[in-house]
Each structure stands twice: as structure tokens, then as C-alpha cells.
Design a protein around this motif. Structure first.
Motif, PDB file in Angstrom:
ATOM      1  N   ASN A 136      -3.441   2.233  -6.552  1.00 34.71           N
ATOM      2  CA  ASN A 136      -3.900   2.583  -5.199  1.00 34.71           C
ATOM      3  C   ASN A 136      -2.779   2.565  -4.165  1.00 34.71           C
ATOM      4  O   ASN A 136      -2.993   2.166  -3.015  1.00 34.71           O
ATOM      5  CB  ASN A 136      -5.042   1.651  -4.762  1.00 34.71           C
ATOM      6  N   CYS A 137      -1.608   3.011  -4.553  1.00 34.34           N
ATOM      7  CA  CYS A 137      -0.484   3.082  -3.629  1.00 34.34           C
ATOM      8  C   CYS A 137      -0.311   4.516  -3.126  1.00 34.34           C
ATOM      9  O   CYS A 137      -0.411   5.468  -3.906  1.00 34.34           O
ATOM     10  CB  CYS A 137       0.812   2.648  -4.319  1.00 34.34           C
ATOM     11  N   ALA A 138      -0.029   4.652  -1.841  1.00 37.63           N
ATOM     12  CA  ALA A 138       0.403   5.938  -1.310  1.00 37.63           C
ATOM     13  C   ALA A 138       1.870   6.129  -1.668  1.00 37.63           C
ATOM     14  O   ALA A 138       2.672   5.201  -1.526  1.00 37.63           O
ATOM     15  CB  ALA A 138       0.208   5.971   0.202  1.00 37.63           C
ATOM     16  N   LEU A 139       2.232   7.321  -2.127  1.00 33.88           N
ATOM     17  CA  LEU A 139       3.541   7.532  -2.741  1.00 33.88           C
ATOM     18  C   LEU A 139       4.495   8.327  -1.872  1.00 33.88           C
ATOM     19  O   LEU A 139       4.121   9.328  -1.253  1.00 33.88           O
ATOM     20  CB  LEU A 139       3.380   8.271  -4.072  1.00 33.88           C
ATOM     21  N   LEU A 140       5.749   7.869  -1.867  1.00 37.27           N
ATOM     22  CA  LEU A 140       6.870   8.615  -1.313  1.00 37.27           C
ATOM     23  C   LEU A 140       7.881   8.829  -2.434  1.00 37.27           C
ATOM     24  O   LEU A 140       8.107   7.927  -3.250  1.00 37.27           O
ATOM     25  CB  LEU A 140       7.556   7.849  -0.185  1.00 37.27           C
ATOM     26  N   CYS A 141       8.492   9.994  -2.472  1.00 41.15           N
ATOM     27  CA  CYS A 141       9.545  10.273  -3.447  1.00 41.15           C
ATOM     28  C   CYS A 141      10.624  11.103  -2.766  1.00 41.15           C
ATOM     29  O   CYS A 141      10.358  11.839  -1.812  1.00 41.15           O
ATOM     30  CB  CYS A 141       9.009  11.061  -4.645  1.00 41.15           C
ATOM     31  N   GLY A 142      11.843  10.995  -3.301  1.00 39.73           N
ATOM     32  CA  GLY A 142      12.885  11.913  -2.902  1.00 39.73           C
ATOM     33  C   GLY A 142      12.666  13.258  -3.570  1.00 39.73           C
ATOM     34  O   GLY A 142      11.737  13.432  -4.371  1.00 39.73           O
TER      35      GLY A 142
ATOM     36  N   PRO B 150       0.804  -1.226   0.000  1.00 37.37           N
ATOM     37  CA  PRO B 150       0.000   0.000   0.000  1.00 37.37           C
ATOM     38  C   PRO B 150       0.836   1.276   0.000  1.00 37.37           C
ATOM     39  O   PRO B 150       0.301   2.365  -0.181  1.00 37.37           O
ATOM     40  CB  PRO B 150      -0.807  -0.120   1.299  1.00 37.37           C
ATOM     41  N   ILE B 151       2.146   1.137   0.209  1.00 43.27           N
ATOM     42  CA  ILE B 151       3.048   2.296   0.268  1.00 43.27           C
ATOM     43  C   ILE B 151       4.240   2.021  -0.645  1.00 43.27           C
ATOM     44  O   ILE B 151       4.872   0.962  -0.552  1.00 43.27           O
ATOM     45  CB  ILE B 151       3.553   2.541   1.701  1.00 43.27           C
ATOM     46  N   VAL B 152       4.551   2.980  -1.508  1.00 41.49           N
ATOM     47  CA  VAL B 152       5.651   2.790  -2.461  1.00 41.49           C
ATOM     48  C   VAL B 152       6.550   4.018  -2.469  1.00 41.49           C
ATOM     49  O   VAL B 152       6.078   5.150  -2.643  1.00 41.49           O
ATOM     50  CB  VAL B 152       5.125   2.522  -3.889  1.00 41.49           C
ATOM     51  N   PHE B 153       7.834   3.781  -2.273  1.00 40.71           N
ATOM     52  CA  PHE B 153       8.855   4.817  -2.458  1.00 40.71           C
ATOM     53  C   PHE B 153       9.455   4.654  -3.845  1.00 40.71           C
ATOM     54  O   PHE B 153       9.885   3.554  -4.227  1.00 40.71           O
ATOM     55  CB  PHE B 153       9.951   4.694  -1.406  1.00 40.71           C
ATOM     56  N   MET B 154       9.496   5.740  -4.629  1.00 32.42           N
ATOM     57  CA  MET B 154      10.044   5.694  -5.974  1.00 32.42           C
ATOM     58  C   MET B 154      11.552   5.955  -5.934  1.00 32.42           C
ATOM     59  O   MET B 154      12.005   6.978  -5.406  1.00 32.42           O
ATOM     60  CB  MET B 154       9.380   6.740  -6.883  1.00 32.42           C
ATOM     61  N   GLY B 155      12.324   5.032  -6.480  1.00 34.71           N
ATOM     62  CA  GLY B 155      13.768   5.125  -6.468  1.00 34.71           C
ATOM     63  C   GLY B 155      14.331   6.171  -7.411  1.00 34.71           C
ATOM     64  O   GLY B 155      13.608   6.842  -8.143  1.00 34.71           O
ATOM     65  N   LYS B 156      15.664   6.303  -7.360  1.00 38.41           N
ATOM     66  CA  LYS B 156      16.405   7.231  -8.209  1.00 38.41           C
ATOM     67  C   LYS B 156      16.041   8.687  -7.935  1.00 38.41           C
ATOM     68  O   LYS B 156      16.196   9.552  -8.790  1.00 38.41           O
ATOM     69  CB  LYS B 156      16.181   6.912  -9.695  1.00 38.41           C
ATOM     70  N   SER B 157      15.537   8.959  -6.714  1.00 33.20           N
ATOM     71  CA  SER B 157      15.028  10.297  -6.426  1.00 33.20           C
ATOM     72  C   SER B 157      15.652  10.961  -5.205  1.00 33.20           C
ATOM     73  O   SER B 157      15.355  12.119  -4.926  1.00 33.20           O
ATOM     74  CB  SER B 157      13.504  10.236  -6.241  1.00 33.20           C
ATOM     75  N   LEU B 158      16.510  10.251  -4.473  1.00 31.30           N
ATOM     76  CA  LEU B 158      17.167  10.863  -3.320  1.00 31.30           C
ATOM     77  C   LEU B 158      18.431  11.623  -3.717  1.00 31.30           C
ATOM     78  O   LEU B 158      18.923  12.467  -2.971  1.00 31.30           O
ATOM     79  CB  LEU B 158      17.514   9.796  -2.275  1.00 31.30           C
ATOM     80  N   GLU B 159      18.967  11.300  -4.869  1.00 33.09           N
ATOM     81  CA  GLU B 159      20.105  12.011  -5.455  1.00 33.09           C
ATOM     82  C   GLU B 159      19.634  12.631  -6.763  1.00 33.09           C
ATOM     83  O   GLU B 159      18.611  12.209  -7.324  1.00 33.09           O
ATOM     84  CB  GLU B 159      21.265  11.048  -5.705  1.00 33.09           C
ATOM     85  N   PRO B 160      20.334  13.625  -7.297  1.00 32.83           N
ATOM     86  CA  PRO B 160      19.871  14.311  -8.515  1.00 32.83           C
ATOM     87  C   PRO B 160      20.037  13.455  -9.768  1.00 32.83           C
ATOM     88  O   PRO B 160      20.833  13.741 -10.660  1.00 32.83           O
ATOM     89  CB  PRO B 160      20.755  15.568  -8.562  1.00 32.83           C
ATOM     90  N   LEU B 161      19.238  12.388  -9.848  1.00 32.88           N
ATOM     91  CA  LEU B 161      19.295  11.446 -10.967  1.00 32.88           C
ATOM     92  C   LEU B 161      18.016  11.448 -11.804  1.00 32.88           C
ATOM     93  O   LEU B 161      17.952  10.776 -12.822  1.00 32.88           O
ATOM     94  CB  LEU B 161      19.573  10.029 -10.439  1.00 32.88           C
ATOM     95  N   GLY B 162      16.975  12.152 -11.356  1.00 29.41           N
ATOM     96  CA  GLY B 162      15.794  12.323 -12.210  1.00 29.41           C
ATOM     97  C   GLY B 162      14.557  11.577 -11.800  1.00 29.41           C
ATOM     98  O   GLY B 162      13.462  11.873 -12.260  1.00 29.41           O
ATOM     99  N   GLY B 163      14.681  10.519 -10.962  1.00 29.18           N
ATOM    100  CA  GLY B 163      13.510   9.798 -10.500  1.00 29.18           C
ATOM    101  C   GLY B 163      13.009   8.741 -11.469  1.00 29.18           C
ATOM    102  O   GLY B 163      13.593   8.510 -12.534  1.00 29.18           O
TER     103      GLY B 163
END
Length: 426
Positions: free
Chosen positions: A341-347, A318-331
Motif C-alpha cells: 500500500n505504498c504510493a510509488l516514485l521512480c526515476g 506511505p510513499i516510497v521512491f525506488m532507487g537505482k532509477s535516476l541514472e541508467p542503472l536499471g532500477g
């Protein structure tokens, strides 16, 4: 002048290019039995009749083309469709998801002999390139042959714009080769106009048109049974270095939620064995999906190192963190998770999806985390507050499905372009 220099360099550097390709082959970055396609060779016959050639650089671009390909199969049934990509992972995914009657090939390396060999064989009537990968020899040779050309879902980052502005004549030569340019945003459209593209329109971002990712219902039921009532969250499309941070976050979450399960789906599944080794070195219990290791109650991290199964894992978490987003790589693309229906986290570094992220921000549907501490805090909050989690997921879903009409707008813009293409090939 610059194109002549580029063409000359790609000609005289043939030995270095060949050596580079061989190194990629040995590292598993080129397909072991389809390597010749990168040289413009193929053992497939060109089908009789007109042919539409679409190109998407890698996984993200290829996936965004799938709804368009399906629609073209319906609307242009007398055309054959050829899709090219440049990566092994995209080829593996397209093998599973391309509809019947569509051919996949690897894009040839941008040397004139390879390019000409490719074009001599496939003789496309229409060439449609997605997003921003522009290979000068391939573009110019295709244009020289009178092929109708379109650049679709086009985007132009600040960095790319500054690069092209240093070589305005070169930019105009390449972009001016396209008969039609369909941009993702109004800002992208203006940037392409300024650089010399012609017939620029803005139907929107094709990523909004993607259908829900597929799932094996039996696998979904089996894994849900194994997970049971354990709290679960996921880090999707992670890149090198992120998995260690996710593991550290898992350790801290486990202090508050002892039975928490973390799913990690690396962007490049071939990294699975090395990721598993790194995680086990931290004394974590890891189940590696690619080798069918069991997801048991003692498992800390389920390593989803397979291709084409994100639809399965998004439905499990139910919860998803999208990778490639904690450093300046574009997400990475958050829309696929939002649709399920996922709650989203991003860098903070989702620059490749700036327009999409702006829409999420307007709906207050994504939580931005800057480091491990903020990630742990956000995941803990969402796992403990079901109402908040569901509200965030519903807001994200509203964004994800809100621009589905972009597919029809793109098809309408392409219709006169495709209909006017030559149909003389046999």
C-alpha cells in the motif's frame, strides 16, 4: 570456438582469479567462513534421494524464487532442494527466509575444477536457473552430465540481446543446453527463440507471485509509536550517490514540513557507516538502525541499513521512491512496496522492470521524477494530499496482485520437466 577460448582462459588465469577472490574477501564481498563454497567445496553432505538445484544470481532473483521453492516443497516432497546465489547479501537474506529443508550454497566461480567439484558433490537431477545470469562452464558441464535444465523467469534486455547477437554460435550453445525456457514477456520469449533457446514458453514474471514481505509486529508497533504523526517517506534500495541527493531533497522538504522524517534503506547495508558519515557531514541528524541508534523527534534521516527488514519500512512509509532509477542503472523491484500500500516514485531508468512499469503506467499508479526538484514536488504533493496518495497506492496494489497466477503457470510448465528427471541418486 568462443567457448573453447573461454574455457582455456578460465583455466590459465587461475592465479588472477584467485587473487581477485581474495580481494573480494578482504572487501567483505565474499563470506569469511564460507569462502570455500566459491571453489566448489562444502562441508555439507549431499542428502539421499533426488535433488532440485535452483540458482538466482543475487537478492532479486533469489526472492523471486521463494514462492516457487515453497510450492516445490509441497509438490515434490521427496526431492531435496538446493539454492545457490552469488552474493553475501543474498545469502544473509536467504538464511532468514528459506523454508526448512532447503540448503543454500554459494555458486562456484566459473572455473572447470570448481564447477566439477560442485557437480561431483551435489549431483543434481534438475537444474533451474533464474533470469539472465549464464555461466558457460557451469552450464556446459551440467548439460554434459545429462541433468535436466530449465531457464525460468528469463529476461533479455536490449543491451544483452545486442551482445549475444555478436556471438550467435556461442549463444545457441549455451541457451540450447536448456530443455525448457520460461520467459517473462512475449518479447523476451521471441528474443530467446531467435538466439537458439528451445521449448520457449511465456508464463509471465515470477516477481508478481511474491508474497507480502515479512514483518516483526513488535518492531513495527514500536517504530510507529516513535514516529507518531510525523510525515514520513522513504527511499528504498538506494545506490552510491543517491543518498546525498535524497538528503538534499530532505532539506528542501523540511522547509515546508519541519518535522518530516526520511527513511533511507540502502541496497547494500554494509555501506551504512559511510552513508551515515556523508549525511552527518551535511549537518543532518541521522539514526543508524544497524547499531540501534534511537529514532527520536530530532532525527532527520533514519538509516535502515539492515537486511531483511524492507517489509517493516514499507509498512511505516506511505510513499516510497525506488532507487537505482535516476541514472541508467536499471532500477529496483517496485512490486514489493506496491503490495504494501505504498504510493510509488521512480526515476526514468527502470529498464530492468520495463514490463512491470508499463503496467503501472497503464494504471497511472506511479510518479516519474527526473531530479531532486521533481522529487521534492512529488513527495510534497503526496504528503499533503491523502486522497491522491491512497488512490495511487491502490492503483499500484492492483497491478502488484493482478498476475499472481504466474506461479501456477510456472509450476505447470515445470511439472513434466521435473517429473521426467532422473531419480536415481542416493
Amino acid at each position: 570456438m568462443i567457448y573453447s577460448l573461454y574455457r582455456g582462459l578460465t583455466t590459465i588465469m587461475a592465479p588472477l582469479i584467485s587473487r581477485y577472490l581474495q580481494k573480494r574477501l578482504h572487501k567483505g564481498k565474499e563470506h569469511p567462513t564460507r569462502y570455500a563454497e566459491r571453489l566448489g567445496q562444502t562441508n555439507l553432505r549431499r542428502p539421499t534421494g533426488p535433488l532440485i538445484w535452483l540458482h538466482g544470481a543475487s537478492v532479486g532473483e533469489a526472492i523471486s524464487l521463494l514462492p516457487l521453492i515453497n510450492a516445490m516443497r509441497r509438490d515434490y516432497s521427496d526431492y531435496h532442494i538446493l539454492l545457490t546465489t552469488g552474493t553475501v547479501t543474498s545469502a544473509a537474506l536467504m538464511e532468514k527466509r528459506l523454508p526448512d529443508g532447503v540448503t543454500h550454497q554459494f555458486i562456484p566461480v566459473d572455473r572447470l575444477p570448481y564447477v566439477r567439484r560442485f557437480l561431483d558433490h551435489w549431483r543434481p537431477d534438475v537444474a533451474i536457473w533464474a533470469e539472465s545470469e549464464l555461466w558457460p562452464n557451469l552450464i556446459c558441464e551440467t548439460r554434459k552430465r545429462g541433468v535436466s535444465m530449465a531457464l525460468i523467469n528469463a529476461r533479455m534486455s536490449d543491451k544483452s540481446l545486442k551482445t549475444w547477437q555478436r556471438v550467435p554460435g556461442f549463444a545457441k550453445k549455451l541457451l540450447g543446453a536448456f530443455d525448457l525456457c520460461l520467459a517473462q514477456t512475449d518479447e523476451d520469449a521471441q528474443r530467446y527463440r531467435d538466439l537458439g533457446a528451445q521449448n520457449v514458453q511465456c508464463p509471465g514474471n515470477l516477481k508478481y507471485a511474491s508474497p507480502d514481505l515479512p514483518v516483526d509486529d513488535a518492531e513495527l508497533a514500536q517504530l510507529r509509536n516513535k514516529i507518531g504523526k510525523r510525515p514520513v517517506w522513504m527511499a528504498a534500495s538506494t545506490h552510491d550517490g543517491e543518498e546525498v541527493l535524497i538528503a538534499q531533497a530532505h532539506r528542501r522538504l523540511k522547509e515546508r514540513l519541519p518535522d518530516v522524517l526520511t527513511i533511507i534503506a540502502p541496497r547494500h547495508p554494509e555501506r551504512g557507516p559511510s552513508i551515515a558519515a556523508d549525511l552527518r557531514a551535511q549537518s543532518l541528524s541521522v539514526a543508524q538502525r544497524s547499531i540501534a541508534e534511537d529514532l527520536n523527534p530530532a532525527c532527520d534521516i533514519y538509516l535502515a541499513d539492515t537486511m531483511g527488514e524492507l517489509g517493516l519500512f514499507y509498512r511505516l512509509s506511505p510513499i516510497v521512491f525506488m532507487g537505482k532509477s535516476l541514472e541508467p542503472l536499471g532500477g529496483q523491484n517496485p512490486l514489493e512496496a506496491a503490495r504494501l500500500n505504498c504510493a510509488l516514485l521512480c526515476g526514468p531508468y527502470m529498464t530492468n522492470f520495463a514490463e512491470i512499469m508499463a503496467r503501472f503506467a497503464e494504471q497511472d499508479s506511479v510518479m516519474i521524477v527526473h531530479d531532486e526538484t521533481e522529487m521534492v514536488k512529488a513527495v510534497t504533493l503526496l504528503l499533503s494530499d491523502e486522497a491522491l496518495r491512497e488512490e495511487k497506492a491502490q492503483r499500484a496494489l492492483k497491478v502488484a496482485v493482478g498476475e499472481a497466477a504466474v506461479l501456477q503457470r510456472t509450476l505447470s510448465a515445470l511439472a513434466p520437466f521435473i517429473g521426467g528427471a532422473g531419480r536415481g541418486h542416493v
